[in-house]
Design a protein around this motif. Sequence first.
Motif, PDB file in Angstrom:
ATOM      1  N   GLY A  70      -1.108   2.384   9.199  1.00  0.00           N
ATOM      2  CA  GLY A  70      -0.352   1.492   8.320  1.00  0.00           C
ATOM      3  C   GLY A  70       0.324   2.213   7.178  1.00  0.00           C
ATOM      4  O   GLY A  70       1.355   1.787   6.676  1.00  0.00           O
ATOM      5  N   ARG A  71      -0.245   3.331   6.768  1.00  0.00           N
ATOM      6  CA  ARG A  71       0.331   4.142   5.690  1.00  0.00           C
ATOM      7  C   ARG A  71       1.187   5.284   6.232  1.00  0.00           C
ATOM      8  O   ARG A  71       1.940   5.899   5.498  1.00  0.00           O
ATOM      9  CB  ARG A  71      -0.771   4.749   4.824  1.00  0.00           C
ATOM     10  CG  ARG A  71      -1.567   3.749   4.048  1.00  0.00           C
ATOM     11  CD  ARG A  71      -2.562   4.457   3.184  1.00  0.00           C
ATOM     12  NE  ARG A  71      -3.387   3.524   2.436  1.00  0.00           N
ATOM     13  CZ  ARG A  71      -4.371   3.888   1.643  1.00  0.00           C
ATOM     14  NH1 ARG A  71      -4.673   5.169   1.492  1.00  0.00           N
ATOM     15  NH2 ARG A  71      -5.069   2.992   0.999  1.00  0.00           N
ATOM     16  N   GLY A  72       0.948   5.621   7.510  1.00  0.00           N
ATOM     17  CA  GLY A  72       1.675   6.740   8.112  1.00  0.00           C
ATOM     18  C   GLY A  72       1.189   8.094   7.598  1.00  0.00           C
ATOM     19  O   GLY A  72       1.951   9.061   7.614  1.00  0.00           O
ATOM     20  N   LYS A  73      -0.063   8.151   7.141  1.00  0.00           N
ATOM     21  CA  LYS A  73      -0.606   9.411   6.633  1.00  0.00           C
ATOM     22  C   LYS A  73      -2.133   9.363   6.639  1.00  0.00           C
ATOM     23  O   LYS A  73      -2.738   8.316   6.867  1.00  0.00           O
ATOM     24  CB  LYS A  73      -0.098   9.689   5.227  1.00  0.00           C
ATOM     25  CG  LYS A  73      -0.526   8.670   4.188  1.00  0.00           C
ATOM     26  CD  LYS A  73       0.055   8.995   2.817  1.00  0.00           C
ATOM     27  CE  LYS A  73      -0.434   7.983   1.781  1.00  0.00           C
ATOM     28  NZ  LYS A  73       0.044   8.342   0.447  1.00  0.00           N
TER      29      LYS A  73
END
Length: 75
Positions: free
Chosen positions: A67-70
Amino acid sequence: QNAKVEMFGVTAAERGTESEELLEEFLGLQKEMFSELGLHFRVLDMPTEELGLPAYRKFDVEAWMPGRGKFGEVR
C-alpha cells in the motif's frame, strides 16, 4: 497510536561472545516469525551513528508494504 516491540538483552562477559550470540539469536527469531507469516522482509544492519548509548549494534527488520510501495517497520 503507534507502538512497537523491541528486543533487548543484557549478557555476562565471561567468554566475550555472549552479546553477539544473543543478538544473532534475536535476529534468527525475528526472521523465523516474518518467514512463517509469509512476509517479504529485509534486514538492515544499522550504522553506529543511529545507535543509542547502550547499544553497540542494532538490526532493523522491515516488511514490504504494498500500500505504501516501500519497506517499513512492522509495529
